[in-house]
Motif scaffolding. Structure first.
Motif, mmCIF file in Angstrom:
data_model
loop_
_atom_site.group_PDB
_atom_site.id
_atom_site.type_symbol
_atom_site.label_atom_id
_atom_site.label_comp_id
_atom_site.label_asym_id
_atom_site.label_seq_id
_atom_site.Cartn_x
_atom_site.Cartn_y
_atom_site.Cartn_z
ATOM 1 N N ALA A 83 0.771 -1.111 -0.006
ATOM 2 C CA ALA A 83 -0.168 -0.133 -0.003
ATOM 3 C C ALA A 83 0.855 1.099 -0.092
ATOM 4 N N MET A 84 0.569 2.214 -0.708
ATOM 5 C CA MET A 84 1.336 3.483 -1.176
ATOM 6 C C MET A 84 0.149 4.599 -1.032
ATOM 7 N N THR A 85 0.874 5.915 -0.773
ATOM 8 C CA THR A 85 0.079 7.102 -0.921
ATOM 9 C C THR A 85 0.804 7.838 -1.857
ATOM 10 N N LEU A 86 0.228 8.228 -3.018
ATOM 11 C CA LEU A 86 0.941 9.370 -3.969
ATOM 12 C C LEU A 86 0.405 10.805 -3.681
ATOM 13 N N TYR A 87 1.515 11.267 -3.631
ATOM 14 C CA TYR A 87 1.127 12.778 -3.313
ATOM 15 C C TYR A 87 1.166 13.721 -4.513
ATOM 16 N N PHE A 88 0.447 14.773 -4.672
ATOM 17 C CA PHE A 88 0.571 15.628 -6.021
ATOM 18 C C PHE A 88 0.512 17.152 -5.368
ATOM 19 N N ALA A 89 1.735 17.856 -5.861
ATOM 20 C CA ALA A 89 1.664 19.306 -5.665
ATOM 21 C C ALA A 89 0.680 20.288 -6.307
ATOM 22 N N SER A 90 -0.076 19.842 -7.484
ATOM 23 C CA SER A 90 -1.142 20.633 -7.905
ATOM 24 C C SER A 90 -1.793 19.816 -8.796
ATOM 25 N N ILE A 91 -2.851 20.430 -9.405
ATOM 26 C CA ILE A 91 -3.849 19.651 -10.430
ATOM 27 C C ILE A 91 -3.056 19.361 -11.584
ATOM 28 N N ALA A 92 -1.957 20.178 -11.998
ATOM 29 C CA ALA A 92 -1.302 19.934 -13.345
ATOM 30 C C ALA A 92 -0.349 18.696 -12.905
ATOM 31 N N ASP A 93 0.203 18.292 -11.772
ATOM 32 C CA ASP A 93 0.668 17.228 -11.549
ATOM 33 C C ASP A 93 -0.145 15.798 -11.714
ATOM 34 N N VAL A 94 -1.602 16.039 -11.226
ATOM 35 C CA VAL A 94 -2.505 15.078 -11.423
ATOM 36 C C VAL A 94 -2.737 14.819 -13.090
ATOM 37 N N ASN A 95 -2.837 15.759 -13.730
ATOM 38 C CA ASN A 95 -2.877 15.713 -15.126
ATOM 39 C C ASN A 95 -1.858 15.005 -15.732
ATOM 40 N N ILE A 96 -0.628 15.176 -15.436
ATOM 41 C CA ILE A 96 0.440 14.460 -15.921
ATOM 42 C C ILE A 96 0.576 13.037 -15.474
ATOM 43 N N PHE A 97 0.339 12.846 -14.275
ATOM 44 C CA PHE A 97 0.102 11.380 -13.705
ATOM 45 C C PHE A 97 -0.979 10.654 -14.702
#
Length: 95
Positions: free
Chosen positions: A24-38
């Motif tokens: 199990a892991m938790t992914l952290y994103f610094a912005s919505i732009a990072d979410v879109n890249i992911f």
């Protein structure tokens, strides 16, 4: 593999040389732009079920893994920083 014996202890032998590990892991994103890249990588590059390499967070070794069932957790706002987001996932890999 385990074989019960009529008398004495059951006999055991290895059936597989590797074991499937789930982490199990938790992914952290610094912005919505990072979410879109992911999302672009997840849907485009690995097509949800593909294998990818990552540095194991505990051992530091490079492993080949995939998301269990190709599934991701919910994207939720991080409470500490207003523009950050997090997502819980389970990755699986052979050890």
């Amino acid at each position: 593999m385990r074989t019960e014996m009529e008398r004495g202890a059951p006999k055991q032998r290895l059936e597989n040389s590797q074991v499937l590990i789930k982490q199990a892991m938790t992914l952290y994103f610094a912005s919505i732009a990072d979410v879109n890249i992911f999302d672009a990588w997840y849907f485009g590059d690995i097509k949800r079920i593909g294998w990818f390499t990552l540095v194991h967070p505990y051992t530091g070794e490079v492993i080949t893994a995939r998301f269990e069932n190709g599934a991701l957790g919910d994207l939720v706002p991080e409470e500490k920083l207003p523009e950050d987001y997090r997502m819980d996932v389970v990755v699986e890999y052979m050890r």
